[in-house]
Motif scaffolding. Structure first.
Motif, PDB file in Angstrom:
ATOM      1  N   ALA A   1       0.949  -1.272  -0.066  1.00  0.00           N
ATOM      2  CA  ALA A   1       0.017  -0.189  -0.033  1.00  0.00           C
ATOM      3  C   ALA A   1       0.861   1.428  -0.095  1.00  0.00           C
ATOM      4  O   ALA A   1       0.570   2.259  -0.739  1.00  0.00           O
ATOM      5  N   ALA A   2       2.018   1.188   0.694  1.00  0.00           N
ATOM      6  CA  ALA A   2       2.807   2.438   0.908  1.00  0.00           C
ATOM      7  C   ALA A   2       3.237   2.578  -0.547  1.00  0.00           C
ATOM      8  O   ALA A   2       3.594   3.684  -1.011  1.00  0.00           O
ATOM      9  N   ARG A   3       3.924   1.818  -1.078  1.00  0.00           N
ATOM     10  CA  ARG A   3       4.475   1.755  -2.412  1.00  0.00           C
ATOM     11  C   ARG A   3       3.651   2.174  -3.557  1.00  0.00           C
ATOM     12  O   ARG A   3       3.928   3.022  -4.520  1.00  0.00           O
ATOM     13  N   ARG A   4       2.238   1.704  -3.401  1.00  0.00           N
ATOM     14  CA  ARG A   4       1.297   2.208  -4.442  1.00  0.00           C
ATOM     15  C   ARG A   4       1.048   3.756  -4.325  1.00  0.00           C
ATOM     16  O   ARG A   4       0.991   4.570  -5.089  1.00  0.00           O
ATOM     17  N   VAL A   5       1.181   4.062  -2.834  1.00  0.00           N
ATOM     18  CA  VAL A   5       0.539   5.701  -2.603  1.00  0.00           C
ATOM     19  C   VAL A   5       1.799   6.444  -2.984  1.00  0.00           C
ATOM     20  O   VAL A   5       1.758   7.445  -3.834  1.00  0.00           O
ATOM     21  N   ILE A   6       3.171   5.861  -2.901  1.00  0.00           N
ATOM     22  CA  ILE A   6       4.277   6.673  -3.403  1.00  0.00           C
ATOM     23  C   ILE A   6       4.237   6.766  -4.975  1.00  0.00           C
ATOM     24  O   ILE A   6       4.536   7.914  -5.486  1.00  0.00           O
ATOM     25  N   TRP A   7       3.961   5.446  -5.548  1.00  0.00           N
ATOM     26  CA  TRP A   7       4.060   5.709  -7.141  1.00  0.00           C
ATOM     27  C   TRP A   7       2.773   6.577  -7.617  1.00  0.00           C
ATOM     28  O   TRP A   7       3.050   7.415  -8.474  1.00  0.00           O
ATOM     29  N   THR A   8       1.702   6.353  -6.991  1.00  0.00           N
ATOM     30  CA  THR A   8       0.599   7.400  -7.262  1.00  0.00           C
ATOM     31  C   THR A   8       0.937   8.825  -7.114  1.00  0.00           C
ATOM     32  O   THR A   8       0.643   9.719  -8.037  1.00  0.00           O
ATOM     33  N   LEU A   9       1.472   9.238  -6.036  1.00  0.00           N
ATOM     34  CA  LEU A   9       1.978  10.633  -5.690  1.00  0.00           C
ATOM     35  C   LEU A   9       3.089  11.068  -6.713  1.00  0.00           C
ATOM     36  O   LEU A   9       2.882  12.347  -7.232  1.00  0.00           O
ATOM     37  N   LEU A  10       3.921  10.275  -7.257  1.00  0.00           N
ATOM     38  CA  LEU A  10       4.835  10.739  -8.275  1.00  0.00           C
ATOM     39  C   LEU A  10       4.096  10.755  -9.644  1.00  0.00           C
ATOM     40  O   LEU A  10       4.572  11.862 -10.284  1.00  0.00           O
ATOM     41  N   ILE A  11       3.115   9.900  -9.906  1.00  0.00           N
ATOM     42  CA  ILE A  11       2.661  10.030 -11.037  1.00  0.00           C
ATOM     43  C   ILE A  11       1.817  11.402 -11.175  1.00  0.00           C
ATOM     44  O   ILE A  11       2.011  11.963 -12.357  1.00  0.00           O
ATOM     45  N   VAL A  12       1.084  11.749 -10.215  1.00  0.00           N
ATOM     46  CA  VAL A  12       0.332  12.824  -9.966  1.00  0.00           C
ATOM     47  C   VAL A  12       1.295  13.973  -9.998  1.00  0.00           C
ATOM     48  O   VAL A  12       0.911  15.188 -10.876  1.00  0.00           O
ATOM     49  N   ALA A  13       2.144  14.174  -9.397  1.00  0.00           N
ATOM     50  CA  ALA A  13       3.399  15.247  -9.347  1.00  0.00           C
ATOM     51  C   ALA A  13       3.676  15.567 -10.743  1.00  0.00           C
ATOM     52  O   ALA A  13       3.876  16.611 -11.357  1.00  0.00           O
TER      53      ALA A  13
END
Length: 84
Positions: free
Chosen positions: A44-56
Motif C-alpha cells: 500500500a505504501a509503495r502504491r501511494v508513493i507511485w501514485t503521488l509521483l505520477i500525480v506530481a
C-alpha cells in the motif's frame, strides 16, 4: 572471561539445557498473519508513493505546458510612451 567467551558459554548452556521453554501452538499462524500484514502495508505504501509521483509529474506537465518556463520573457528596452 571476555564478552565473546561469555556469550559462547551461555549459548552452549542454553543448547545443552534439557528444559526448553514452551512454544505457543499458534506461533506459525501468528507469524504468517504478521508477515501478510507487513506485506500489505508495504504494498500500500509503495502504491501511494507511485501514485503521488505520477500525480506530481502530471501536475508539472500541465503547469509547464501552460506557463512555458523554457521560453525567454520579452525584453522591455523602450520606455513606455507618456503624453505625446
Amino acid at each position: 572471561m571476555r564478552g565473546a567467551d561469555r556469550k559462547r558459554a551461555e549459548v552452549l548452556r542454553m543448547m545443552l539445557d534439557p528444559v526448553r521453554p514452551d512454544v505457543p501452538a499458534d506461533i506459525v499462524r501468528r507469524a504468517t498473519e504478521r508477515g501478510a500484514r507487513l506485506l500489505r502495508r508495504r504494498r500500500a505504501a509503495r502504491r501511494v508513493i507511485w501514485t503521488l509521483l505520477i500525480v506530481a509529474l502530471i501536475v508539472f506537465g500541465v503547469w509547464a505546458s501552460a506557463a512555458h518556463p523554457w521560453s525567454v520573457p520579452p525584453t522591455e528596452t523602450t520606455p513606455p510612451l507618456e503624453d505625446w
